[in-house]
Scaffold this active site. Structure first.
Site, PDB file in Angstrom:
ATOM      1  N   ASP A  91       0.820  -1.215   0.000  1.00  0.00           N
ATOM      2  CA  ASP A  91       0.000   0.000   0.000  1.00  0.00           C
ATOM      3  C   ASP A  91       0.852   1.262   0.000  1.00  0.00           C
ATOM      4  OD1 ASP A  91       0.961  -0.322   2.592  1.00  0.00           O
ATOM      5  OD2 ASP A  91      -0.971  -0.886   3.422  1.00  0.00           O
ATOM      6  N   ASN A 143      -7.177  -3.820  14.170  1.00  0.00           N
ATOM      7  CA  ASN A 143      -8.568  -4.170  13.843  1.00  0.00           C
ATOM      8  C   ASN A 143      -8.647  -5.319  12.829  1.00  0.00           C
ATOM      9  OD1 ASN A 143      -7.750  -2.948  11.503  1.00  0.00           O
ATOM     10  ND2 ASN A 143      -9.227  -1.254  11.568  1.00  0.00           N
ATOM     11  N   HIS A 187      -6.950  -5.493   9.973  1.00  0.00           N
ATOM     12  CA  HIS A 187      -6.740  -5.147   8.565  1.00  0.00           C
ATOM     13  C   HIS A 187      -5.424  -5.716   8.040  1.00  0.00           C
ATOM     14  CE1 HIS A 187      -4.690  -1.072   9.690  1.00  0.00           C
ATOM     15  NE2 HIS A 187      -3.759  -1.838   9.171  1.00  0.00           N
ATOM     16  N   GLU A 189      -9.460  -2.416   5.299  1.00  0.00           N
ATOM     17  CA  GLU A 189     -10.091  -2.239   6.597  1.00  0.00           C
ATOM     18  C   GLU A 189     -11.266  -3.204   6.749  1.00  0.00           C
ATOM     19  OE1 GLU A 189      -8.556  -0.675   8.700  1.00  0.00           O
ATOM     20  OE2 GLU A 189      -8.145   1.422   8.259  1.00  0.00           O
TER      21      GLU A 189
HETATM   22  C1  GLP Z   1      -0.447   0.034   8.564  1.00  0.00           C
HETATM   23  C2  GLP Z   1      -0.114  -0.737   7.286  1.00  0.00           C
HETATM   24  C3  GLP Z   1      -0.317  -2.216   7.473  1.00  0.00           C
HETATM   25  C4  GLP Z   1       0.375  -2.684   8.731  1.00  0.00           C
HETATM   26  C5  GLP Z   1      -0.228  -1.985   9.919  1.00  0.00           C
HETATM   27  C6  GLP Z   1       0.389  -2.407  11.242  1.00  0.00           C
HETATM   28  O1  GLP Z   1      -1.775   0.348   8.709  1.00  0.00           O
HETATM   29  N1  GLP Z   1      -0.875  -0.306   6.177  1.00  0.00           N
HETATM   30  O2  GLP Z   1       0.180  -2.899   6.333  1.00  0.00           O
HETATM   31  O3  GLP Z   1       0.231  -4.070   8.878  1.00  0.00           O
HETATM   32  O4  GLP Z   1      -0.005  -0.598   9.736  1.00  0.00           O
HETATM   33  O5  GLP Z   1       1.544  -1.667  11.475  1.00  0.00           O
HETATM   34  P1  GLP Z   1       2.480  -1.873  12.705  1.00  0.00           P
HETATM   35  O6  GLP Z   1       3.406  -2.971  12.332  1.00  0.00           O
HETATM   36  O7  GLP Z   1       3.184  -0.556  12.845  1.00  0.00           O
HETATM   37  O8  GLP Z   1       1.642  -2.200  13.870  1.00  0.00           O
END
Ligand code: GLP
Length: 224
Positions: free
Chosen positions: A67, A137, A139, A144
């Site tokens: 993303d 959540n 995702h 989402e």
């Molecule tokens: C963002 C990214 C996700 C990732 C999530 C968790 O929202 N788009 O791909 O998995 O964060 O991130 P973290 O590893 O900082 O908890």
């Protein structure tokens, strides 16, 4: 799905790096699906270390990130492109012209970015190994809760929780995007292998729903 439970985040990263190393040994020109986020930092550190001691090379690898934010320039330090360059690409021997993110150029119609990204993945032969994290959540990427399990790369609006979770990374005066372009759930599921890393207590609920709960669009990771 195989669930591997390890003692700490460092061991999770080491196991992830070992699996990437094993893939690159048999397939030096592998197509990697990559992710951003705090969880992946330890993995990238381990991979950079393995590259430095000549254990692996990324020279022939191409990569597709899950993303990218919509509405900030690639050279903004908050962009996922900047994160990838800083934490990984600039520290290894990958050819940066083979590294892709679903980035919307200025003046480009964001709706067209998705199909174009899908085509690029297809032309590269598909993703061999998709690495990713999980949101609190449930995702994956920026899919989402309530995202269609058949979705493909497209624009998504972040939920309030994700916006809040990620606000820790932005200063008060910085613009924090509410929109992103993300691979869809079906795009992710096309990968030949998927490696989801989750560490920290705040992910326990999402991991439990993913592993033990029903397959549901309300927990996108449950599709795994
Ligand atoms: C963002 C990214 C996700 C990732 C999530 C968790 O929202 N788009 O791909 O998995 O964060 O991130 P973290 O590893 O900082 O908890």
């Amino acid at each position: 799905m195989e669930v591997i439970i390890l003692k700490n985040a460092e061991k999770v990263a080491a196991t992830g790096a070992r699996l990437v190393g094993e893939l690159l040994r048999v397939r030096p020109a592998a197509v990697l699906g990559l992710a951003t986020g705090g969880t992946q930092l330890a993995l990238y550190r381990q991979l950079v270390e393995r590259y430095r001691i000549n254990k692996i090379s990324f020279r022939q690898v191409s990569s597709f990130n899950l993303d990218e934010y919509l509405g900030i320039a690639a050279d903004n330090p908050q962009s996922y492109r900047a994160y990838m360059d800083r934490e990984f690409f600039d520290r290894i021997d990958i050819d940066k012209k083979n590294t892709y993110l679903p980035y919307c150029e200025e003046g480009q119609n964001p709706i067209l970015v998705g199909p174009c990204y899908e085509q690029k993945i297809h032309d590269a032969g598909g993703i061999d190994l998709q690495i990713m994290g999980i949101g609190a959540n449930g995702h994956i990427g920026f899919n989402e809760p309530s995202s269609s399990l058949g979705s493909r790369t497209r624009v998504k609006t972040l939920t309030r929780q994700t916006f809040k979770d990620n606000s820790r990374l932005f200063s008060e005066t910085e613009f924090q995007p509410k929109l992103a372009i993300t691979m869809g759930i079906a795009t992710i599921m096309d990968a030949r292998k998927i490696l989801l890393l989750a560490t920290g207590e705040n992910k326990a609920g999402a991991v439990s729903k993913m592993v033990e709960g029903p397959v549901s669009a309300m927990c996108p990771a449950s599709v795994l």
